[in-house]
Structure formats: structure tokens, C-alpha cells
Design an enzyme around this catalytic site. Structure first.
Site, PDB file in Angstrom:
ATOM      1  N   HIS A  30       0.817  -1.209   0.000  1.00 25.95           N
ATOM      2  CA  HIS A  30       0.000   0.000   0.000  1.00 25.95           C
ATOM      3  C   HIS A  30       0.854   1.264   0.000  1.00 25.95           C
ATOM      4  CE1 HIS A  30      -3.376  -2.649   0.884  1.00 25.95           C
ATOM      5  NE2 HIS A  30      -4.124  -1.662   0.437  1.00 25.95           N
ATOM      6  N   GLY A  31       1.961   1.227   0.686  1.00 26.35           N
ATOM      7  CA  GLY A  31       2.775   2.436   0.691  1.00 26.35           C
ATOM      8  C   GLY A  31       4.139   2.168   1.282  1.00 26.35           C
TER       9      GLY A  31
END
Lengths: 347, 486
Positions: free
Chosen positions: B329-330
């Protein structure tokens, strides 16, 4: 035309295999019907928006035009931006000069072309038109981004728009905003009528009923140092400025003459601190206007530089005391220009 | 190009008109057109990164063919490795390079070694995580002999770059999407109608709910250290609604748009906030990513599909998969922590459940116990969102500490904030209610199917004008979808 369009659509659909044609036609028919429904909803919401907006600040345009048609001569027509709407006390002007003032001003964002065009139809012999453009406008900023807002409140004002094509382009470039505002207007009207919404302070101030019969804004205004920039710097004047504005003003002066009216230019009132900061630029501008403008300039920029405390929320909007003082100065300038006599005493 | 932008409103009808008018042209032409339209859609954001899609697509197109044609396992593995290195290499460089450099520098300074290490100014190419996973799944499936590779470059490039799902999914499997590029798409009135409804509903969720609620969330998460526990809980709840409406709204628009072109994409969300435990939540939330991680990370970590792993190995596989999912996701530690937290929430159900509960997929028949489970799951998910939304790990830890500390609830200076944020509650409840009452359908608007047309259209009209009502002001750009940053 309709046949040709239909033919084009049919040919497009005929590009599809037979089995798909019926499905596509069915889908397009449903889609078109739904879109037509949405156009009708949009039209209805726009009408509702116009009803709602006729009571807002721009709605005052309707009353101003009515006064322009009905006011008896001798008339003084004031043209300018919000600095004139919120910066003139017409009673003072009337008392000193004897003219019947009609303050046509609303906002500089309507652009000089529209503001001047608004009064042309109703000019009469003996009218004195006082044009007070903001420094930004004199320096070449002739943007007219507020026209659409005014047209919502006063659709009849469309006849003063000189370039309908430009207006159409502006409408379509702001179409998203219109899609956004139309349902908001209906919703606000609905919850307002149910008593579920109280108007914001801004709405209470900026509305049609805030104007007096002359067209001056009369709501109470106090000096707010946190809102008024004491030392505001105007944009620089490039060499070609303000050719377009000067042409506009000269054309307007010619029209006024042909109707037996006279147009003069007065400077906008600004805080003395702002004047000091920009005085070199302003003097350059004044020289240029004196050389190129065929309209009389009835005062000097320095005369319209007023104490900072006279300004309410921007460097153009005056408090009521400031408006009265500015009107006294303007009236004296008019009398001087007239040769010292008020109109009511015969000029 | 954003789905909620004016340019897309012009692009879509034009693309559709051209696409359907090519119906009598060879299928290959349609696929070439779709690829070109998709590239234009992507280039609208930044044309320079089109090269990455081309590299990724070419790599997997050829690797798929070579893997299939290789006689020895070593060669097959070699081509798979090549695909993994190129795809994950690009992803790592563009998404994770600075993260690793920063983390390394931080580690050195913790060890008392002060080195000035410079990061690069790298722009994250939009959608890279999504199309990389999609194209990788193709190569891995070819390697596993689950699918045959395609020798049609037009179809394959269109499959990788298909614009409705290019930048934020659903992450399609080749077994579902690729065959659709080999079939002639025919106009289907019902499919197109469904597509329009889904686009409308997705737009409503994005523009009228997600972007609207975002204002309150941003207010609360600006300087969370000054906020009391209740404000932070409210903020986390609202963020949960925001991200759900943002992402599921995007998915609805993507699926709906694909339907207009005659394609069926997989469902990406299935009323996730009515899950009865965390494992179920992950079967309902971002389904395409969850199944991707299940098939290509979790199962291999467990030793393969044919292998029954022991409890410890399964626990480690869960921890590894969720942590990796958080990292996907990040490139930041708070995302990793978010994934890890979900793993911790996931484990009790897996470890202590004696036998697999046979539950109906659709909740609603379990009475009060079921509602308690739903509430508990919702609270756990809401708590975990704190780690997702916070800008840094330290901020996340501090916020989490505040929401769990009863002393933090007695602050009263945020009363205005509470009333302001709770003003969004009716809208949030409306979203949840729509989900609940139509939970057996892919989209709430499908539930109107049997209504008479005037009533149905009245609802569509209301939804449409509610979207217009919430459009941003003219001088404000439309808000990007949250998942674009991943």
C-alpha cells in the site's frame, strides 16, 4: 437538419452487426430519454436559482435599471465597481450638486465594457455620467468573471452583453459550476422555506435589500484593519496598458455626446497609505489618461486618497463616514468642473 | 485522467462511439484501439511513464511465450525470474527506493554512524502497483501451467493497459480478463444499463461522500496530538467511510465503464463493513488484491496448494502476507504496521477456530451475536485505519495511544469538532444502510431493477444531482482517488 442528424446516427448504428443494432438503439433511446429528463431538471433548477438569486446582491441590478428608466433629469449616473456601490453617499451628492444620482455600480468583476454598456440605452440629454473605474481596471484588468452571477439574478441584463459568443464560451467554461450551483440553490431554498437554514452573515449583507433607492449599499460597515491591507500594491503598468480601457472610455464618451450627455472620469478612493506606496505608478497612469482620454478627468488621484480608517473590508470599500466624505469631495470636484454652480440652481 | 474530471466526461463517450463503430472491423483492430485509448487515458496524467507500461507488458508477453516454450525447468524458472526482476525491479525503484535509503540512513544514525545519504526525487508512476501485479499474475499463471500464453500482442497489451482498471484495479487475473479480448464483444443492453448504474453509484460514493467526508477527516488528522480520544475515534470512523467510498467508488466506476465496452471485471468490494470477523473482512475488502496475495504469496509461503502446512507455518505465512500487503500500500512504516495489525487481528480466528464455520456469505441471519461480531470487527478495522491514515509511524502510535487512553476522553475543547464531524453521520449511515439492504447485489442501484421506470429514474436523478451538488468549486481541482498513490 434533423433528418440529416438522424441519418448520421442511423448510419453509425448500421456499422454494428445486425444483432447488436437493436440493443444499441434501445440503449441509446433510453440514454437520450434520461438525458432529456436531466435537461428538464436542470432547466427547472436554473429557474429556481434565478428566483432565489433575484434577492441577492446582483438582484439590485433590477432596481438600479428601474431607477435609471424612471429617475427625473437632471441625472448623475455613477458607473464603477463595488468601490462605488460601497463608497458613495448619493444623498450628499444630491444635496451639493442638485443632480438626481443613480448609482449603477455593483462590482468591478463585471468588467468596464459591460458596466458602460449597461447605461447606453437609457442615456438622456443633460445626463452627467461619472465613471469611476478601479485602478486595476485602468491598468488593464478588464476581466468580467461576475457577469454570469449577475445574469442569474437579472437574466434581462443579457442585452447589455456586447459579445454573446464570448458569453457563451464563458458559460460553457463555467458549466461545471452551474451544475453545482443549481441543485444547491434548490436545496437552500427548500430548507430555508422549512426554517432549517439561517442565512450566513455574508448573505444578510450582500443582498438586494442592502441598497437604498439611489443604488448605494447602506448596511453598516466598520473599519476592519485585519481585512483591509494598509499598503496594497497595484500591479505594474506595462507599456501597452491601458490602451483597451482608454479606447472603451473614448468610445463611450462619443456615444454620450451623441445623446447629449456628458461623461467624466473620477478616480477611485483608496487608503492614503496605499496611494503613497503606489503614487509613482498612479501618476504615470494619470499622465497617460490625461494625454489619451477624450473624457474630462474631474479630480486628481491624490484627492481621492482618504484616511485608512475610512475603509471597511477592502482597500476600495468605504465605511459610511468614508462614503460621505468621498461624496463631498466628488461633489466639490463636479462643482468645480461645472464652474462652481450646482445644477439645481441652474448651470 | 481522473474518472471525476471533465476530461473523462468527454473522453468516455468519444471512446465508446469509436469503439462500437469498429464492431465490423477485425477484433484485433478493436484491441489495438482499446490499447491506444488506454495509453491516451494514462498519458493524460504523464506520458513519460507510458514507457513503463510498455516495458512491463513486453516483458511478460515474451516471458509468457518463452516459459511455455521452454523444455527444461531451469529455463522456465529463468524466464519467470527475469519477469519478476524486471517488474519488481521497476516497482521497487519507483516506489520503494527512497524508503529503503531513508530507513538505512535512519538505522545508521541509530547505530551512531552519521552518513549523509541522498535520496532521489522520484515521481511514483500512477497505477504501477496495480498493473505490475496484474501482468505478474499472468506470467506466474503461465509458469504454473494454469493458462496458456497468448501470442496476440494486441490482446495482451490491451489486457495490461485496459483503462478502466489500469490505475487502481481491480487487479484482474488473466484467466478472467484476457479471454474477453479474444471474444467479439457485442452490445448488450442490460450490461450497458448495469454499467451506467454502477458508474452513477460509484460517482456518488466518490464525489458526494468520500470527498465531502474528507474535509472533516483532514481537520481531525491535522495535528492529531491536540485532539481528544473521541475526536480521533470519530476521525478514524469517518476515514473508514471515506476510504471505502473512495476506493469502492473507483471500483464501481471501473467495473461500470468496462461493462459499457462489453467487459466484465471481477467484483472488488462486497459490503466489507458487515463482516463478522477479520478473515471475512478480507474476503470482502479489495477482493482482487486479497486473492492475489492469497494465490501468489500466502499459498507459496504455506508450501504450495497441495501442501497442508503446520500451524506455526500458517501463522508466519499470515504475518508475512499481511505485512507485505501493508508494504504494497505504501512505502512507509505505518502502512507496514497497518498490515501487521490486521495480521494480528486475523490470527485468533485462524488459530482458535476448531472447525471452519460454514457461514452464509451474506450476513443477516445470525441475530444479536452476529451483530456483536459485526460491531467488534468494525471497531477493530476502524482502529487499524489510524495507522493507515496517519502521516508517519510516530504519529500513528501517538494517535493509537490517545484513542486507547480513557483519560484522553475528558478533554472538552473539541466539542465544536465533535458536532461538526458528527454532522457527517447521516451521510455515513446512509452509505452503510444502502450496503446493508442491498447486500446480495453488486451495486445498491441494481436493487431498483423491479421498480417502475418513473420511480427508478427519480432515484437516479436524485443521485446524479447529489453528485453535481458536491462537485468541487471551479478553482479547485477534483480530488484524486486515495488508491492512486499506491
Amino acid at each position: 437538419m434533423e433528418q440529416r442528424t438522424r441519418g448520421l446516427l442511423t448510419r453509425r448504428i448500421e456499422l454494428l452487426p445486425d444483432g447488436d443494432q437493436r440493443q444499441m438503439k434501445r440503449f441509446l433511446r433510453a440514454l437520450m430519454a434520461f438525458l432529456i429528463l436531466q435537461v428538464l431538471v436542470f432547466s427547472a433548477l436554473t429557474v429556481i436559482q434565478t428566483l432565489r438569486d433575484s434577492g441577492n446582491y446582483w438582484g439590485a441590478s433590477i432596481d438600479k435599471h428601474r431607477r435609471l428608466e424612471e429617475a427625473p433629469s437632471p441625472r448623475m449616473i455613477l458607473i464603477g465597481g463595488s468601490g462605488v456601490a460601497l463608497g458613495i453617499d448619493s444623498e450628499v451628492l444630491k444635496q451639493i450638486t442638485g443632480y438626481n444620482p443613480i448609482n449603477m455600480s455593483l462590482a468591478a468583476g463585471l468588467g468596464p465594457e459591460f458596466m458602460l454598456g449597461e447605461v447606453v440605452e437609457d442615456l438622456r440629454e443633460g445626463d452627467l455620467v461619472v465613471v469611476v473605474l478601479s485602478y486595476e481596471a485602468l491598468l488593464g484588468n478588464t476581466a468580467n468573471r461576475c457577469i454570469l452571477g449577475l445574469l442569474h439574478s437579472n437574466p434581462g441584463a443579457i442585452r447589455y452583453v456586447s459579445d454573446p459568443l464570448k458569453l457563451s464560451a464563458m458559460y460553457f467554461s463555467h458549466f461545471g459550476n452551474q451544475l453545482r450551483n443549481a441543485p444547491r440553490a434548490a436545496w437552500e431554498l427548500l430548507i430555508g422555506s422549512l426554517g432549517l437554514r439561517t442565512p450566513t452573515p455574508g448573505e444578510l449583507r450582500w443582498r438586494r435589500s442592502s441598497f437604498n433607492i439611489y443604488g448605494d449599499v447602506i448596511y453598516e460597515r466598520v473599519h476592519s484593519p485585519d481585512l483591509v491591507e494598509q499598503y496594497y500594491r497595484f500591479p505594474e503598468m506595462s507599456d501597452e496598458y491601458p490602451g483597451n480601457v482608454i479606447d472603451l472610455l473614448n468610445d463611450f464618451q462619443s456615444i454620450c455626446r451623441s445623446r447629449g450627455a456628458t461623461a467624466v472620469l473620477s478616480y477611485a478612493a483608496i487608503p492614503d497609505s496605499t496611494y503613497s506606496l503606489n503614487h509613482i505608478l498612479i501618476e504615470r497612469l494619470h499622465m497617460k489618461l490625461e494625454n489619451e482620454l477624450r473624457m474630462d478627468i474631474i479630480d486628481l488621484p491624490a484627492r481621492m486618497a482618504l484616511p485608512y480608517e475610512f475603509f471597511s473590508d477592502t482597500h476600495y470599500h468605504l465605511t459610511r463616514e468614508g462614503a460621505a466624505e468621498r461624496s463631498r469631495i466628488l461633489a466639490k470636484s463636479i462643482l468645480v468642473w461645472h464652474g462652481g454652480r450646482s445644477v439645481s440652481r441652474g448651470s | 485522467m481522473l474518472f471525476n474530471s471533465f476530461s473523462f466526461a468527454v473522453f468516455l463517450p468519444l471512446a465508446l462511439a469509436l469503439y462500437w463503430s469498429m464492431q465490423k472491423a477485425p477484433l484485433k483492430m478493436q484491441n489495438v484501439f482499446l490499447t491506444a485509448a488506454s495509453y491516451l487515458f494514462y498519458a493524460w496524467w504523464d506520458w513519460r511513464f507510458l514507457g513503463l507500461i510498455v516495458i512491463s507488458s513486453s516483458t511478460d508477453y515474451f516471458c509468457g511465450i518463452f516459459i511455455h516454450g521452454s523444455v527444461t525447468d531451469r529455463r522456465r524458472k529463468g524466464f519467470l525470474l527475469l519477469s519478476l526482476v524486471i517488474n519488481l525491479g521497476l516497482l521497487s525503484f519507483f516506489k520503494y527506493f527512497n524508503f529503503f535509503v531513508d530507513s538505512f540512513a535512519h538505522l545508521l544514525s541509530e547505530l551512531g554512524i552519521n552518513q549523509s545519504i541522498h535520496t532521489l526525487r522520484i515521481i511514483l508512476p500512477i497505477g504501477i502497483s496495480f498493473y505490475t501485479f496484474q501482468t505478474l499474475s499472468y506470467t506466474i499463471d503461465v509458469f504454473r501451467r494454469k493458462i496458456e500464453p497468448t501470442r496476440d500482442p494486441a490482446a495482451f497489451f490491451a489486457f495490461v493497459s485496459f483503462f478502466p482498471q489500469l490505475v487502481a484495479g481491480p487487479i484482474e487475473r488473466a484467466s478472467n480478463l484476457l479471454p474477453q479480448f479474444f471474444r467479439r464483444r457485442s452490445v448488450d443492453y442490460n450490461l450497458a444499463r448495469e454499467g451506467c448504474r454502477q458508474i452513477l453509484w460509484g460517482m456518488w460514493k466518490k464525489v458526494a461522500v468520500a470527498d465531502f467526508v474528507a474535509s472533516a477527516v483532514n481537520l481531525i488528522y491535522t495535528n492529531p496530538g491536540n485532539k481528544d480520544g473521541l475526536s480521533l475515534w470519530i476521525g478514524s470512523f469517518l476515514f473508514g467511510i471515506q476510504i471505502y467510498c473512495d476506493f469502492s467508488g473507483y471500483s464501481d466506476i471501473a467495473i461500470g465503464t468496462a461493462k459499457l465496452f462489453g467487459f466484465k471485471l471481477m467484483r472488488n468490494f462486497a459490503v466489507p463493513y458487515f463482516s463478522r470477523d477479520i478473515p471475512e473482512f478480507w474476503r470482502r475488502w479489495h477482493i482482487s488484491l486479497t486473492t492475489w496475495f492469497r494465490d501468489y504469496v500466502f499459498i507459496p509461503l504455506c508450501g504450495g496448494a497441495d501442501h497442508k502446512p503446520g500451524r506455526i507455518r500458517r501463522i508466519l505465512a499470515v504475518l508475512g502476507t499481511f505485512t507485505l500487503s501493508g508494504f504494497w500500500h505504501g512505502a512507509a512504516w505505518h502502512f507496514v504496521a497497518w498490515g501487521f495489525l490486521h495480521a494480528l487481528f486475523y490470527l485468533p480466528g485462524m488459530v482458535f477456530r476448531r472447525r471452519k464455520l460454514e457461514r452464509a456469505f451474506h450476513p443477516g441471519s445470525g441475530g444479536i451475536r452476529e451483530w456483536i461480531s459485526i460491531m467488534a470487527t468494525f471497531i477493530a478495522v476502524t482502529f487499524a485505519w489510524i495507522f493507515f491514515r496517519s502521516p508517519t509511524m510516530s504519529s500513528a502510535v501517538s494517535t493509537a495511544g490517545r484513542v486507547l487512553n480513557p483519560a484522553m476522553f475528558i478533554m472538552t475543547e473539541n466539542a465544536w469538532l465533535h458536532s461538526h464531524a458528527l454532522g457527517f453521520l447521516p451521510l455515513c449511515l446512509m452509505v452503510l444502510a444502502a450496503d446493508w439492504f442491498t447486500r446480495k447485489r453488486e451495486c445498491p442501484l441494481f436493487a431498483l431493477e423491479n421498480w417502475k421506470r418513473p420511480f427508478r429514474w427519480a432515484v437516479y436523478t436524485l443521485v446524479l444531482w447529489s453528485v453535481f451538488y458536491h462537485l468541487p468549486q471551479p478553482d479547485v481541482n477534483p480530488q484524486e482517488f486515495i488508491y492512486f498513490q499506491f
